[in-house]
Design a protein around this motif. Structure first.
Motif, PDB file in Angstrom:
ATOM      1  N   PRO A 221       0.848  -1.222  -0.034  1.00 20.78           N
ATOM      2  CA  PRO A 221       0.168  -0.089   0.069  1.00 20.78           C
ATOM      3  C   PRO A 221       0.857   1.168   0.016  1.00 20.78           C
ATOM      4  CG  PRO A 221       0.213  -0.797   1.986  1.00 20.78           C
ATOM      5  CD  PRO A 221       0.662  -1.897   1.181  1.00 20.78           C
ATOM      6  N   LEU A 222       0.420   2.259  -0.487  1.00 19.17           N
ATOM      7  CA  LEU A 222       1.020   3.479  -0.758  1.00 19.17           C
ATOM      8  C   LEU A 222       1.197   4.191   0.539  1.00 19.17           C
ATOM      9  CD1 LEU A 222      -0.720   5.139  -3.855  1.00 19.17           C
ATOM     10  CD2 LEU A 222       1.697   3.923  -3.696  1.00 19.17           C
ATOM     11  N   TRP A 223       2.462   4.756   0.978  1.00 21.00           N
ATOM     12  CA  TRP A 223       2.741   5.690   2.114  1.00 21.00           C
ATOM     13  C   TRP A 223       2.954   6.988   1.659  1.00 21.00           C
ATOM     14  CZ3 TRP A 223       7.138   2.164   4.760  1.00 21.00           C
ATOM     15  CH2 TRP A 223       6.451   0.934   5.055  1.00 21.00           C
ATOM     16  N   MET A 224       2.822   7.904   2.556  1.00 22.87           N
ATOM     17  CA  MET A 224       3.079   9.466   2.582  1.00 22.87           C
ATOM     18  C   MET A 224       4.318   9.794   3.357  1.00 22.87           C
ATOM     19  SD  MET A 224      -0.143  11.393   4.060  1.00 22.87           S
ATOM     20  CE  MET A 224      -1.407  10.792   2.969  1.00 22.87           C
ATOM     21  N   VAL A 225       5.194   8.864   3.853  1.00 22.60           N
ATOM     22  CA  VAL A 225       6.294   9.053   4.756  1.00 22.60           C
ATOM     23  C   VAL A 225       7.149  10.296   4.342  1.00 22.60           C
ATOM     24  CG1 VAL A 225       7.810   7.359   4.187  1.00 22.60           C
ATOM     25  CG2 VAL A 225       7.704   8.446   6.595  1.00 22.60           C
ATOM     26  N   ASP A 226       7.330  10.366   2.939  1.00 26.34           N
ATOM     27  CA  ASP A 226       8.320  10.913   2.541  1.00 26.34           C
ATOM     28  C   ASP A 226       7.747  12.209   1.460  1.00 26.34           C
ATOM     29  OD1 ASP A 226      10.450   9.733   3.560  1.00 26.34           O
ATOM     30  OD2 ASP A 226      11.063   8.713   1.819  1.00 26.34           O
ATOM     31  N   ILE A 227       6.374  12.271   1.251  1.00 29.74           N
ATOM     32  CA  ILE A 227       5.897  13.581   0.574  1.00 29.74           C
ATOM     33  C   ILE A 227       5.385  14.275   1.565  1.00 29.74           C
ATOM     34  CG2 ILE A 227       3.709  12.337   0.268  1.00 29.74           C
ATOM     35  CD1 ILE A 227       5.712  14.949  -2.058  1.00 29.74           C
ATOM     36  N   PHE A 228       4.730  14.001   2.623  1.00 30.35           N
ATOM     37  CA  PHE A 228       4.151  14.787   3.420  1.00 30.35           C
ATOM     38  C   PHE A 228       5.241  15.844   4.105  1.00 30.35           C
ATOM     39  CE2 PHE A 228       2.498  16.127   7.862  1.00 30.35           C
ATOM     40  CZ  PHE A 228       1.456  16.830   7.217  1.00 30.35           C
ATOM     41  N   PRO A 229       6.552  15.620   4.395  1.00 29.55           N
ATOM     42  CA  PRO A 229       7.345  16.728   4.960  1.00 29.55           C
ATOM     43  C   PRO A 229       7.560  17.744   3.883  1.00 29.55           C
ATOM     44  CG  PRO A 229       8.336  14.507   5.209  1.00 29.55           C
ATOM     45  CD  PRO A 229       7.086  14.254   4.421  1.00 29.55           C
ATOM     46  N   GLN A 230       7.474  17.332   2.712  1.00 26.85           N
ATOM     47  CA  GLN A 230       7.301  18.745   1.476  1.00 26.85           C
ATOM     48  C   GLN A 230       6.285  19.458   1.693  1.00 26.85           C
ATOM     49  OE1 GLN A 230      10.522  17.689   1.223  1.00 26.85           O
ATOM     50  NE2 GLN A 230      10.070  15.554   1.032  1.00 26.85           N
ATOM     51  N   GLN A 231       5.106  18.747   2.044  1.00 21.31           N
ATOM     52  CA  GLN A 231       3.832  19.671   2.354  1.00 21.31           C
ATOM     53  C   GLN A 231       3.996  20.477   3.544  1.00 21.31           C
ATOM     54  OE1 GLN A 231       0.277  17.287   2.250  1.00 21.31           O
ATOM     55  NE2 GLN A 231      -1.184  19.036   2.305  1.00 21.31           N
ATOM     56  N   LEU A 232       4.327  19.708   4.635  1.00 21.36           N
ATOM     57  CA  LEU A 232       4.485  20.329   6.181  1.00 21.36           C
ATOM     58  C   LEU A 232       5.465  21.599   5.926  1.00 21.36           C
ATOM     59  CD1 LEU A 232       3.253  19.892   8.850  1.00 21.36           C
ATOM     60  CD2 LEU A 232       5.434  18.396   9.343  1.00 21.36           C
ATOM     61  N   GLY A 233       6.559  21.349   5.172  1.00 22.20           N
ATOM     62  CA  GLY A 233       7.576  22.466   5.342  1.00 22.20           C
ATOM     63  C   GLY A 233       6.964  23.734   4.429  1.00 22.20           C
ATOM     64  N   ALA A 234       6.274  23.289   3.458  1.00 19.72           N
ATOM     65  CA  ALA A 234       5.457  24.503   2.486  1.00 19.72           C
ATOM     66  C   ALA A 234       4.221  25.180   3.351  1.00 19.72           C
ATOM     67  CB  ALA A 234       4.841  24.000   1.288  1.00 19.72           C
ATOM     68  N   TYR A 235       3.711  24.200   4.367  1.00 15.78           N
ATOM     69  CA  TYR A 235       2.515  24.746   5.168  1.00 15.78           C
ATOM     70  C   TYR A 235       3.309  25.769   6.080  1.00 15.78           C
ATOM     71  CZ  TYR A 235      -1.297  24.954   8.576  1.00 15.78           C
ATOM     72  OH  TYR A 235      -2.184  25.292   9.349  1.00 15.78           O
ATOM     73  N   PHE A 236       4.419  25.446   6.803  1.00 19.50           N
ATOM     74  CA  PHE A 236       4.873  26.198   8.002  1.00 19.50           C
ATOM     75  C   PHE A 236       5.329  27.619   7.165  1.00 19.50           C
ATOM     76  CE2 PHE A 236       5.868  22.626  10.707  1.00 19.50           C
ATOM     77  CZ  PHE A 236       4.864  22.763  11.406  1.00 19.50           C
ATOM     78  N   TYR A 237       5.897  27.359   6.040  1.00 18.09           N
ATOM     79  CA  TYR A 237       6.454  28.605   5.394  1.00 18.09           C
ATOM     80  C   TYR A 237       5.384  29.552   4.928  1.00 18.09           C
ATOM     81  CZ  TYR A 237       8.353  31.881   1.865  1.00 18.09           C
ATOM     82  OH  TYR A 237       8.447  32.947   1.076  1.00 18.09           O
ATOM     83  N   LYS A 238       4.085  29.120   4.624  1.00 15.89           N
ATOM     84  CA  LYS A 238       3.077  29.810   4.092  1.00 15.89           C
ATOM     85  C   LYS A 238       2.536  30.489   5.358  1.00 15.89           C
ATOM     86  CE  LYS A 238      -1.349  29.838   1.632  1.00 15.89           C
ATOM     87  NZ  LYS A 238      -2.112  28.945   0.972  1.00 15.89           N
TER      88      LYS A 238
END
Length: 423
Positions: free
Chosen positions: A27-44
């Protein structure tokens, strides 16, 4: 080999590759893509100080990001954001989309890249561009566990690899602007591809080198002006700390990662970074042996880098870099995959000795196959926990030998030409 047998073998490998790929990817995970989203969220949201977190502040970071992860629908325990700040800025407009949407979109991109990477192998090996040749390349890509693993984790490495090879193939065709801008962008996102600058430098393509470095400078210059210095200092501090530690986790297939699991008996699923004075010394030794020897041998074939030995030079350099660094995750093997395809094709065409054909076959097996079921905390499991590393190491030796043979043939040809001109 009889064409009928070849067709059966090709069909078998395609089916086997598709079966093994889906077994690893789902099954698909998001363990390595979510950090990019989280970094973008904190920056925004003006929280740049939480984009990057030193190891000693990890507990506070986990507590701070937990409600954000819940809000965005993240699944699992995501890693930290390690890409440069401009990556977060680029992604910030879509940072509040559901995390599952990010995962699913990246999955679609990575599936598409399977076919792109197969085509790049075809271009690199200068196969006759027909259907059968493409399917042979596709079979190799489907069999590649590191690529399937990258898809499962939600990694952008396949995209970075495909962009890198787009730039390298453009470099071989002397398309200076396309090659320089593409490789400059990838080098700005991920630092280690900067080592590929040795190819145009040794090949005396100084304009290409300038465009490449100019692209990197333009990206970071713009980011510094628009995003400020503090967030870049946060990033630099985390990268400095990360580069001085060794991750025991089995996904770290660098020789030093394997060394820590085998000789320090650190758990093969342990994610806590680790170092000792001996490891600090071995980091330098590793750089000297793998990267130093690579550069020396690459210099001997510098006059052929932009000729028929372009794939050899790229494969030698990329494999040496992968082995030289203290942390190199298994999915980064995708960067070297096209040159493995070239090596197999080259050995097939030139009918090398049986010993070196077996050597390359063993290298390909360890490079491609998933052997994680055999990993463990026993001595045998610790030895086998470097399976991808052994594949890269054997491939690097194969590239070294092939480059030295090429250098010898250049010297012999040069001496013969000199004698003929004197006579």
């Amino acid at each position: 080999m009889h064409s009928g047998l070849q067709n059966w073998m090709l069909a078998f490998l395609l089916l086997l590759g598709a079966f093994l790929w889906q077994r690893t990817a789902f099954p698909l995970w998001m363990v390595d893509i979510f950090p990019q989203q989280l970094g973008a969220y904190f920056y925004k949201h003006g929280q740049a100080e939480w984009m990057y977190t030193p190891v000693h502040l990890n507990a506070e970071w986990v507590a701070h990001r937990a409600p954000v992860a819940t809000q965005l629908g993240a699944e699992g325990d995501p890693n930290t954001f390690l890409y440069p700040p401009f990556v977060a800025a680029m992604l910030s407009p879509v940072c509040e989309a559901p995390a599952t949407l990010w995962r699913n979109v990246l999955f679609g991109i990575n599936v598409f890249l399977i076919f792109v990477i197969a085509y790049q192998i075809l271009l690199l090996t200068t196969f006759q561009r027909n259907g059968r040749a493409y399917f042979w390349a596709l079979a190799l890509v489907l069999l590649c566990y590191p690529l399937a693993r990258a898809t499962k984790l939600g990694q952008i490495v396949p995209l970075l690899s495909a962009l890198t090879w787009m730039g390298l193939l453009a470099m071989r065709r002397e398309r200076v602007i396309l090659a320089g801008v593409t490789l400059g962008f990838v080098s700005a996102v991920k630092i280690f591809p900067l080592a590929l600058l040795l190819l145009p430098l040794f090949g005396k393509r100084y304009k290409l080198t300038g465009v490449w470095l100019g692209t990197v400078a333009a990206i970071y210059g713009t980011a510094l002006v628009t995003m400020g210095l503090p967030v870049h200092l946060y990033w630099w501090e985390v990268m400095r700390e990360f580069s001085g530690l060794v991750q025991p986790f089995f996904g770290n297939q660098a020789p030093l990662g394997w060394f820590v699991r085998l000789f320090y008996h650190r758990g093969w699923i342990e994610v806590v970074p680790f170092t000792t004075p001996l490891l600090d010394t071995l980091r330098l030794v590793s750089l000297g042996v793998f990267l130093g020897l690579t550069v020396i041998v690459l210099w001997t074939i510098r006059y052929r880098i932009f000729g028929r030995e372009f794939a050899l030079a790229a494969g030698l350099l990329l494999s040496g870099v992968h082995l030289a660094l203290p942390v190199m995750w298994e999915h980064y093997w995708v960067f070297v995959l096209p040159t493995l395809g070239w090596a197999i094709h080259d050995a097939w065409q030139k009918r090398d000795s049986r010993f070196w054909n077996v050597w390359l076959a063993v290298a390909a097996f360890f490079f491609l196959m998933k052997l994680t079921h055999f990993y463990g905390d026993s001595t045998v499991g610790e030895i086998l926990s470097g399976s991808q590393m052994w594949g890269m190491l054997l491939l690097w030796v194969w590239f070294l030998r092939r480059a030295l043979l090429t250098a010898t043939s250049v010297d012999i040809a040069g001496k013969v030409t000199a004698r003929e001109s004197i006579s």
